[in-house]
Design a protein around this motif. Sequence first.
Motif, mmCIF file in Angstrom:
data_model
loop_
_atom_site.group_PDB
_atom_site.id
_atom_site.type_symbol
_atom_site.label_atom_id
_atom_site.label_comp_id
_atom_site.label_asym_id
_atom_site.label_seq_id
_atom_site.Cartn_x
_atom_site.Cartn_y
_atom_site.Cartn_z
ATOM 1 N N GLU A 723 16.954 76.498 -28.027
ATOM 2 C CA GLU A 723 16.579 77.836 -27.555
ATOM 3 C C GLU A 723 17.770 78.512 -26.868
ATOM 4 O O GLU A 723 17.968 79.723 -26.999
ATOM 5 N N PHE A 724 18.557 77.726 -26.165
ATOM 6 C CA PHE A 724 19.754 78.289 -25.522
ATOM 7 C C PHE A 724 20.707 78.828 -26.594
ATOM 8 O O PHE A 724 21.220 79.946 -26.486
ATOM 9 N N ARG A 726 19.945 79.760 -29.575
ATOM 10 C CA ARG A 726 19.311 80.885 -30.267
ATOM 11 C C ARG A 726 19.362 82.163 -29.428
ATOM 12 O O ARG A 726 19.688 83.240 -29.920
ATOM 13 N N GLN A 727 19.055 82.034 -28.123
ATOM 14 C CA GLN A 727 18.948 83.242 -27.295
ATOM 15 C C GLN A 727 20.269 83.661 -26.667
ATOM 16 O O GLN A 727 20.526 84.847 -26.505
ATOM 17 N N CYS A 728 21.085 82.660 -26.286
ATOM 18 C CA CYS A 728 22.267 82.987 -25.486
ATOM 19 C C CYS A 728 23.563 82.957 -26.298
ATOM 20 O O CYS A 728 24.483 83.715 -26.002
ATOM 21 N N LEU A 729 23.665 82.062 -27.271
ATOM 22 C CA LEU A 729 24.931 81.951 -27.996
ATOM 23 C C LEU A 729 24.958 82.816 -29.248
ATOM 24 O O LEU A 729 25.958 83.474 -29.528
ATOM 25 N N TRP A 730 23.878 82.790 -30.005
ATOM 26 C CA TRP A 730 23.863 83.529 -31.266
ATOM 27 C C TRP A 730 22.602 84.377 -31.366
ATOM 28 O O TRP A 730 21.742 84.167 -32.233
ATOM 29 N N PRO A 731 22.473 85.352 -30.469
ATOM 30 C CA PRO A 731 21.224 86.117 -30.390
ATOM 31 C C PRO A 731 20.960 86.981 -31.624
ATOM 32 O O PRO A 731 19.847 87.473 -31.786
ATOM 33 N N ASP A 732 21.955 87.137 -32.464
ATOM 34 C CA ASP A 732 21.734 87.996 -33.618
ATOM 35 C C ASP A 732 21.284 87.234 -34.865
ATOM 36 O O ASP A 732 20.980 87.840 -35.884
ATOM 37 N N LEU A 733 21.261 85.923 -34.767
ATOM 38 C CA LEU A 733 20.755 85.160 -35.916
ATOM 39 C C LEU A 733 19.238 85.282 -35.970
ATOM 40 O O LEU A 733 18.569 85.270 -34.937
ATOM 41 N N ASP A 734 18.702 85.364 -37.174
ATOM 42 C CA ASP A 734 17.249 85.419 -37.328
ATOM 43 C C ASP A 734 16.732 83.998 -37.473
ATOM 44 O O ASP A 734 16.830 83.385 -38.537
ATOM 45 N N GLN A 736 13.530 81.242 -35.783
ATOM 46 C CA GLN A 736 12.372 81.031 -34.921
ATOM 47 C C GLN A 736 12.142 79.528 -34.767
ATOM 48 O O GLN A 736 12.219 78.782 -35.743
ATOM 49 N N TRP B 64 15.147 82.343 -21.922
ATOM 50 C CA TRP B 64 16.264 82.096 -21.004
ATOM 51 C C TRP B 64 16.506 83.373 -20.218
ATOM 52 O O TRP B 64 16.530 84.465 -20.804
ATOM 53 N N ARG B 83 18.917 86.868 -23.660
ATOM 54 C CA ARG B 83 19.178 87.327 -25.021
ATOM 55 C C ARG B 83 19.722 88.763 -25.004
ATOM 56 O O ARG B 83 20.656 89.085 -25.743
ATOM 57 N N ALA B 86 23.238 88.648 -23.652
ATOM 58 C CA ALA B 86 24.165 88.134 -24.666
ATOM 59 C C ALA B 86 24.470 89.201 -25.721
ATOM 60 O O ALA B 86 25.622 89.389 -26.129
ATOM 61 N N ARG B 87 23.446 89.916 -26.132
ATOM 62 C CA ARG B 87 23.652 90.955 -27.153
ATOM 63 C C ARG B 87 24.558 92.062 -26.618
ATOM 64 O O ARG B 87 25.455 92.541 -27.304
ATOM 65 N N ARG B 90 28.112 90.901 -26.462
ATOM 66 C CA ARG B 90 28.744 90.821 -27.766
ATOM 67 C C ARG B 90 29.061 92.217 -28.301
ATOM 68 O O ARG B 90 30.100 92.435 -28.910
ATOM 69 N N ARG C 55 13.622 89.158 -37.944
ATOM 70 C CA ARG C 55 14.489 90.276 -37.625
ATOM 71 C C ARG C 55 14.181 91.517 -38.475
ATOM 72 O O ARG C 55 13.937 92.590 -37.953
#
Lengths: 981, 93, 193
Positions: A723-724, A726-734, A736, B64, B83, B86-87, B90, C55
């Motif tokens: 989840e980290f 997904r939400q914090c490192l690569w928030p633009d990836l789709d 779930q 988070w 999130r 982060a967005r 970026r 998305r």
Amino acid sequence: MTRVSGGLIDRSRSLTFTFNGQSYAGHPGDTLASALMANGVRLVGRSFKYHRPRGIFSAGSEEPNALVTLRSSARAEPNTRATVAELYDGLEASSQNHVGPLGFDLLAVNDLMAPFFAAGFYYKTFMWPRAFWERLYEPMIRRAAGLGRLSDLPDPDAYDRGYLHCDVLIIGGGAAGLMAALSAGRAGARVILADEDFRLGGRLLAESDPIDDAPAPQWVERVEAELRSLPNVRILTRTTVFGAYDHGIYGAVERVADHLATPGDGVRQTLWRITAKRAVLAAGATERHVPFADNDRPGILLSGAMRAYANRWSVAPVAKADDPVAIFTTCDDGHRTARDLLAKGVNLIGVVDARADAPAGKDYEVFAGGLVTGTRGRRGLTSIRLRHGGQDRWIDCTALGVAGGWNPNVHLASHHRGRPVWDDTRLAFLPGDGGPGGLIPAGACAGKGSTAAALADGAAAAETALTALGITARTPDMPRAEDHADRPSAIWHVPGKGRAWVDFQNDVTVKDIQLSHKENMRSVEHMKRWTTLGMATDQGKTSNVTALAVMAEMTERSIPQTGTTIFRPPYTGVSLGVLGGGDTGADFRPRRLTPTHHWAETQGAVFVEVGPWMRAQYFPQPGETHWRQSVDREALAVRAGVGLCDVTTLGKIDVQGADARDFLNRVYANMMGTLQVGRTRYGLMLREDGTLFDDGTCARLAEDHYVVTTTTANAGAVYRNMEFARQCLWPDLDVQLISTTDAWAQIAVAGPKSRQLLTRITDGADLSNAAFPFMACANLTVCGGLRARLFRISFSGELAYEIAVPARYGAALMQRLMEEGADLGVTPYGTETLAVLRIEKGHAAGAELNGQTTAQMLGLGRMVSAKKDSIGAVMSRREGLAADTRRLVGLVPVDPAQKVTAGAHLFTKGAVQNTVTDQGWITSACHSPHLGHAIGLGFLEHGDTRIGEIITAANPLEGQEVALRVASAHFVDPEGERLRD
Amino acid sequence: MLIPHPLLGLRDAQEFTYLGDAALIDRPDPEAGEAAFASYVYDRDNPAGLHRELWFHEQGDRSWLVVTRDTLTHEILGAELARNVARTRRAGA
Amino acid sequence: MSLRPISSTLRESAFVTDLTPTCALGATTPRSLRLGAFGLTECPEVALASLALRRDAPRPDATLPEAGFWAETALGTALWTGPDQWMIEGPGLADTDFAAQVAHRAPGCSVTDQTDGWVLFDLSGPVERVLERAVNLDPARLAPGQALRSVIDHMPVLLVRRAPDRLGIWGMRSSAESLWHALERMLAHLSAR
């Protein structure tokens, strides 16, 4: 009996109780202290250090002396303050801290030795000779230490906890608290009113002054009735708010059933965690005494307490009705007691007022400028020495009330290091800034001690709280009440030769404080620790400020210059039982059960705790008397036929989304992007620092749908980390994520006959090697149409599968597999066999993934892909990690009869054994039934190049040294032919 | 402690798992090299005062959060969805 | 050929199997309990599926509730569980492939079967008295119509306030017995007062 008229006890009913085995009677409304006093019992305990006779000193939770053991056997509770123990029929109490009978304590000899027990006694005396410490001093101190004794039996009572939320928490139900509750309650705010007493009213119950021309308790009853009629107000009596914590959270203990003989089916106490937007601290004040020589005899008590006993509990602190009583005061408050005692018909011989400008007494004698300079009476006061007009004389006196002014109960206001500030007019510390946010002191604890001032301040505090919350307050009409000033004076102790007690509970005298000063303990904190002042269970409620004043006198500084002490939680003692909230024994923590748990129980399985999970460890069969017999049989059955093991506990995470493939490629160190639909791959996850985090499998069920497995222990941590990512490192990836660990019952079907067995339950699926090869996965149906997932993965090294069905069918599937496989010798196996099989195969598990392991150490260095970015990839290539030359190897004892022990360290044969020559360690070990001797796995320097070498495993803890041959970690089928068969 | 969840209001800290410095959001570019990653992994400020830090609402909505807390007083000045943070970072980078 | 990808298949029919399912509390029939004013019942018949928005996918044709709430929707009873994420309840549909039905009606969304991952207990009576023992939540945030995830005795739960006197408690299936035990203990203590 020394009952006087009036009061708030129910004389129509009688309660029987015992003290030290002797039977007495009291009434509902009594405390143990008031009932003992009514029965003429004056000696109730012995002091901690000198074993001096002690009596009741106060009428509240500040009590330093009257500590008793309440109840007996498993329910015995030491150090209960008799002054707050509510009387119930059948109450049993006994005194503490004496050897032999209370009236003739053998350890009273300590009192004669007092010159040797001065401040710092322990530090000075037990320093030498050094060798005496363990054998003599420590056992001696331990035997004498502590007040009371625990029963050593399990607590039979239940406790629970709860959570309350409100707009305004009001701490204390006296004049200020009631007025605050009324204001906030009428305004519609959600109010909690908590009071430690069993009856609302605080000091109003103890005073004779009227409110609105009627006795104050009547006003209290009216207000209470109105508050109880308001649905937004909750009243918690018998509830001590013991601590203030961050962001308006308060800890409180409700003594639900302490006033009953037993709690019955309910709980004894409840731990409340109260979240309040605002709080009003209306904790009142505690009276201080004035140390003078021999001021600790039974019969000497606080003047305000004497008044409370007379007014609320209808009792005088004397054995006979006409026993002489006196008051020693440094302020006007002592005269209030004098008036009330006279009104109750007590034989008052006068008021010794240390002030030269003492007011004249109306119907009693006043010794203005007088002092009490000594007392007599072995087990209770018989006479006092009065110094008046330059003369000393002894006067018969059975009870003496001491009034030294009032200390605001600032405790909770100082819980966040809020420092109390000295008020030179009131001669008291008042709540200062920096205390808990949102806490508003009101009434006597804010220095507003008269009834009228407390009522007004309570209403004002409520208004402040409500305004901050955006609630419109309507200030109630103020009732008429007394508004006396107390006129305190700065007379802190009576100088003299005798011992004058400051802290009764820890036996600290004025001399001790003076001595500690002479010994250069100049800060308050040092003085406290040197003398132990204020460090007993009462936390110095009646002594701290007086001690500061004595210290200030020594240093010729002002009290604020000398310092102050702040208070920590808890305000009064809290039992460990209620802090646990009932989480004891089997309720200590929740358990997770696998879908086949109850089936395994019927098979006689032995279970083992794996984190919160209960897993079958092994399945003993008739005739097996040692676990090794069961495990050897299970392991051999798997390698020869087919075995079944519930592996539901492995974490399962469902990963979906258009970018699921890309996402998994970044969280796994190895290449996951090339995984095809219908295939499973072993995966390594690294921490960002480059070391191994977890391993598991990743199965691709559809283009955009994967299911990831984790180790049992790391399921939560891996999910959190994903989840980290997904939400914090690569928030633009789709992508779930959702956990499905519990949703699927997963059973490992392992062994050469596993395919044969599975074919019998899969609805016509082709499980041939061609159609369903090693590392295949698929959705299919079993047992006539039940949807299932099948993975061809192996932890044992044998041909093996894991089959998953919806969890509710897990037990039935296990039973069906057992029935269908009967002719194949199907064998259920537990975690112990699981471990043996994986060690034989050389698979890493928790013991190898210890948080410092790298992929190279497992021989999997090439799995960490350099062609893509993934968590930990960059750092895994850094110098320190890349240069690590330890490798996972197999280890076999040269003498097959020898044991291999996990944790043993590895050394080159014949080498000196120390940390410099250390070559690695054994991570896992077991007896291999397949090989017939012990084997181990371990990390060894350059292990990959040392196959065949004889090394030494040293386990100095057990005095073992074993010669081992380095081998491949894959003891079974190193080429992996079986699992691909 | 109470955490002001941007979607769910004040929730008790017991529901959360703490991670640490919110700088962990700023993972270096994979090409940035070992030194950049070493700094990312190991270098932390330890401010006496305002600190932006990551909390995971594990027993809640699994968000988070970036929480701004005064380490001296425990006062919490605000919380945002990590999130979104982060967005934004970026987009600005 | 019975090997096929799961995600494309819709089957509304009940499972066809000769295996007997077990309730989360270990018996073949659900457990229930009455203690004083309280009732507690295991509800194995309610299906559950998670639904998460993707998305670029369209929002499903259903009015999904906002953070902290639940609502009846075209998909079933939807409970908000996180940003762009809900649980969908299907009362009486536990024996069907409920997730497939939800996926069919919410094309382009990520749907995962959760029926067997959880256990549902229905609590009736003065539920606020239980709530103040069980969860550290302001009851004002759990009024009828609201749904929240929290923790009871260290166990994760999803609470659904269906009515003033009714609370749905979803817990992890594997800890069903511990959760039941914790609730039963609370109810017993409350009833003893």
